[in-house]
Design a protein around this motif. Structure first.
Motif, short mmCIF file in Angstrom:
data_model
loop_
_atom_site.label_atom_id
_atom_site.label_comp_id
_atom_site.label_asym_id
_atom_site.label_seq_id
_atom_site.Cartn_x
_atom_site.Cartn_y
_atom_site.Cartn_z
N ARG A 247 0.83 -1.20 0.00
CA ARG A 247 0.00 0.00 0.00
C ARG A 247 0.87 1.25 0.00
O ARG A 247 1.85 1.33 0.73
CB ARG A 247 -0.88 0.00 1.25
CG ARG A 247 -1.87 1.15 1.33
CD ARG A 247 -2.55 1.18 2.68
NE ARG A 247 -3.33 -0.02 2.92
CZ ARG A 247 -4.60 -0.15 2.53
NH1 ARG A 247 -5.22 0.82 1.94
NH2 ARG A 247 -5.25 -1.27 2.78
N VAL A 249 1.38 4.74 1.27
CA VAL A 249 0.85 5.62 2.31
C VAL A 249 1.29 7.06 2.08
O VAL A 249 0.77 7.98 2.69
CB VAL A 249 1.24 5.16 3.73
CG1 VAL A 249 0.71 3.77 4.02
CG2 VAL A 249 2.73 5.20 3.94
N ASN A 257 -2.80 5.56 -0.82
CA ASN A 257 -3.70 4.44 -0.54
C ASN A 257 -3.86 3.47 -1.69
O ASN A 257 -4.63 2.53 -1.61
CB ASN A 257 -5.09 4.93 -0.13
CG ASN A 257 -5.26 4.81 1.37
OD1 ASN A 257 -4.65 3.95 1.98
ND2 ASN A 257 -6.04 5.68 1.94
N GLU A 258 -3.15 3.72 -2.77
CA GLU A 258 -3.17 2.78 -3.90
C GLU A 258 -2.61 1.45 -3.42
O GLU A 258 -1.67 1.42 -2.62
CB GLU A 258 -2.28 3.35 -5.00
CG GLU A 258 -2.51 2.78 -6.36
CD GLU A 258 -3.84 3.20 -6.96
OE1 GLU A 258 -4.74 2.37 -6.94
OE2 GLU A 258 -3.96 4.35 -7.43
N ILE A 259 -3.18 0.35 -3.88
CA ILE A 259 -2.64 -0.94 -3.45
C ILE A 259 -2.24 -1.82 -4.62
O ILE A 259 -2.78 -1.69 -5.72
CB ILE A 259 -3.63 -1.74 -2.56
CG1 ILE A 259 -4.93 -2.02 -3.32
CG2 ILE A 259 -3.90 -1.04 -1.26
CD1 ILE A 259 -5.79 -3.06 -2.63
N GLN A 297 -9.66 1.53 -2.69
CA GLN A 297 -8.29 1.56 -2.19
C GLN A 297 -7.50 2.37 -3.20
O GLN A 297 -7.21 1.87 -4.27
CB GLN A 297 -7.76 0.14 -2.08
CG GLN A 297 -8.62 -0.78 -1.23
CD GLN A 297 -8.44 -0.53 0.25
OE1 GLN A 297 -7.36 -0.19 0.71
NE2 GLN A 297 -9.50 -0.67 1.02
N GLY A 298 -7.19 3.61 -2.85
CA GLY A 298 -6.55 4.49 -3.82
C GLY A 298 -7.54 4.77 -4.93
O GLY A 298 -8.63 5.27 -4.68
N GLN A 361 -10.84 1.88 5.72
CA GLN A 361 -10.77 3.09 6.54
C GLN A 361 -11.67 4.17 6.00
O GLN A 361 -11.39 5.34 6.14
CB GLN A 361 -9.32 3.59 6.58
CG GLN A 361 -8.50 2.84 7.59
CD GLN A 361 -7.03 3.15 7.43
OE1 GLN A 361 -6.54 3.31 6.33
NE2 GLN A 361 -6.33 3.24 8.54
N GLU A 362 -12.73 3.79 5.32
CA GLU A 362 -13.61 4.82 4.79
C GLU A 362 -15.03 4.57 5.27
O GLU A 362 -15.41 3.45 5.61
CB GLU A 362 -13.54 4.85 3.26
CG GLU A 362 -13.77 3.50 2.62
CD GLU A 362 -14.12 3.62 1.15
OE1 GLU A 362 -14.00 4.71 0.59
OE2 GLU A 362 -14.56 2.61 0.59
#
Ligand code: TYD
Ligand code: MG
Length: 455
Positions: A247, A249, A257-259, A297-298, A361-362
């Motif tokens: 990930r 950060v 947040n891109e994974i 995610q991202g 986390q959203e």
């Protein structure tokens, strides 16, 4: 003049310099924080220089589009924001044994044909590296490798060979002679990283520095370096599973947040091209307590399954446990459920979990979290062809989230047939795959939509 006279003592907590060692820093009062710093070359002591720097006007500066080089692995390119940026310094953090060295060796093997590379290891012997390469099926590759821990020697070698892509495994094993503190200490980490960053920028050389996340309590984790580097990647995984998530950060060259998703196999890390399939356990029959949602995610929409178990509380204080989700949010949502839908879980233990060890986390997970809890409480399954997302406000309203259409498109692509979404995310187009979208403005409407048609 001897170098001895110029020796300074630097406080490790506030950075103040003192001419003599003392038990306590005179600036900030920290104990045992002074560390000797020897100057690399004795100076004349004259800080005034006649040199001045050029000042440019911003509109006269050409905006350069960074030319990227592919790492050869799509998932790695994705977390980097589109590929390797020349001169960028990347920090790759993660627990020991998670696969950092494996991933970087695989990347080096793919990049070697396009860029001149160098693998610097201070962690393992060269024969250990060779053994890993053999395991990865890369033993016949001409990969320049070097075993060295003195940062000055590393940089001097780089200066001679001028590679374009360097892996430092790990930054914690590097040290500089100009500091007397132990390798891996905060001051050593900072100083070595600073020298590396300076080199990267002057020579336009890309670095990937491995940083071990040390156990809690140990200070010298890679966190102290985060502000110095361009990109910070963390390797994550849930215990036991072979799936690994890298990930971003922090990224000066891409979305945070891109994974990237990988699976650790016997022959190294394999890219997982369609991770949505991985975080959803498609039950043959719909089961109570399970709701699929689409998280972002991202820039990547990802299907994940939220599970809940609601059971009569064992003691006077019912438990609220959230894995991969926020426990405080769960408690808040249960209060909203009570107040606005009249359903009390006050005498129940509530456990929620995200399948596959993903962390969400959203707030888009609010609605699926509540639906899963209620589904478990009532022992009624919500169809396994349904997805839901949306933030739930304290007034019982269902609020829109970012990227609604992308989420719906991903759900349609994965074959889901029904979606409960915030009214504010009502799509402007229809999804040809036959996804039927139900926009809801309030929690009560969402519950009705989910359970009315439930099987
Ligand atoms: P490693 O890359 O050494 O981790 P790190 O550098 O983050 O400390 O990977 C270590 C683990 O990965 C080790 O337990 C063995 C496993 N592994 C595989 O399962 N398959 C492989 O092909 C390789 C090279 C390692
Ligand atoms: Mg390693």
């Amino acid at each position: 003049m001897s170098a001895r006279e110029k020796t300074q003592f630097i406080c490790q907590s506030c950075g103040a310099a003192a001419p003599k060692w003392a038990g306590q820093c005179s600036e900030c009062g920290a104990w045992n924080a002074l560390v000797e710093k020897r100057p690399l070359t004795p100076r004349s002591g004259n800080w005034v220089t006649t040199e001045v720097a050029d000042v440019a006007l911003l509109d006269a500066v050409p905006a350069e589009n960074v030319a990227r080089v592919s790492s050869g692995m799509k998932e790695v390119d994705r977390v980097l924001g589109g590929g390797i940026v020349p001169g960028a310094v990347v920090l790759l953090g993660g627990d020991p044994g998670i696969g950092k060295s494996t991933l970087l060796l695989q990347v080096l093997a793919r990049v070697e044909g396009h860029l001149q590379t160098l693998y610097v290891t201070g962690e393992e012997s060269l024969s250990q590296v060779a053994l890993r390469a053999q395991r990865l099926g890369l033993e016949r590759l001409d990969l320049p490798v070097m075993s060295e821990t003195r940062v000055e020697v590393v940089l001097a070698t780089l200066e001679k060979r001028r590679p374009a892509f360097v892996v430092l495994d790990s930054i914690q094993t590097l040290y500089t002679d100009s500091l007397t503190s132990a390798p891996g200490s905060v001051s050593q980490l900072r100083e070595c990283a600073a020298q590396v960053v300076r080199y990267a920028k002057t020579r336009n050389c890309t670095f990937v520095m491995v940083g071990h996340v040390t156990k809690e309590g140990a200070i010298a984790g890679p966190r102290v370096l985060e502000h110095m580097v361009d990109t910070v990647l963390y390797f994550e995984h849930d215990g036991g599973s072979r799936f690994r998530v890298v990930r971003a950060v922090k990224n000066r060259f891409g979305a945070v947040n891109e994974i990237g998703v990988f699976a650790m196999m016997d022959e190294g890390l394999r890219e997982v091209a369609n991770p949505s399939a991985m975080f959803v356990s498609r039950h043959a029959q719909a089961v109570p307590g399970s709701v699929v949602t689409v998280t972002r995610q991202g820039t990547r929409p990802l299907l994940v399954e939220v599970q809940a178990l609601v059971d009569a509380a064992g003691g006077p204080a019912p438990r609220r446990v959230a894995l991969g989700l926020e426990a405080n949010r769960l408690a808040m949502l249960l209060a909203v459920l009570h107040r606005h839908a009249g359903i009390s879980l006050g005498d129940q233990d509530v456990f929620v979990n995200v399948v596959g060890g993903m962390r969400i986390q959203e707030t888009a997970a609010d609605l699926p979290m509540l639906l899963a809890a209620l589904s478990s409480f009532r022992g009624r399954a919500i169809g396994n062809d349904l997805i839901a997302f949306g933030e739930v406000g304290l007034a019982g309203e269902v609020r829109p989230v970012q990227g609604g259409e992308e989420r719906l498109a991903e759900a349609a692509k994965q074959g889901f047939r029904r979606a409960i979404v915030p009214a504010g995310n009502r799509p402007r187009r229809s999804f040809d795959a036959g996804l039927q979208v139900t926009p809801v403005a309030r929690l009560e409407e969402a519950l009705a939509a989910a359970f009315e048609t439930a099987g």
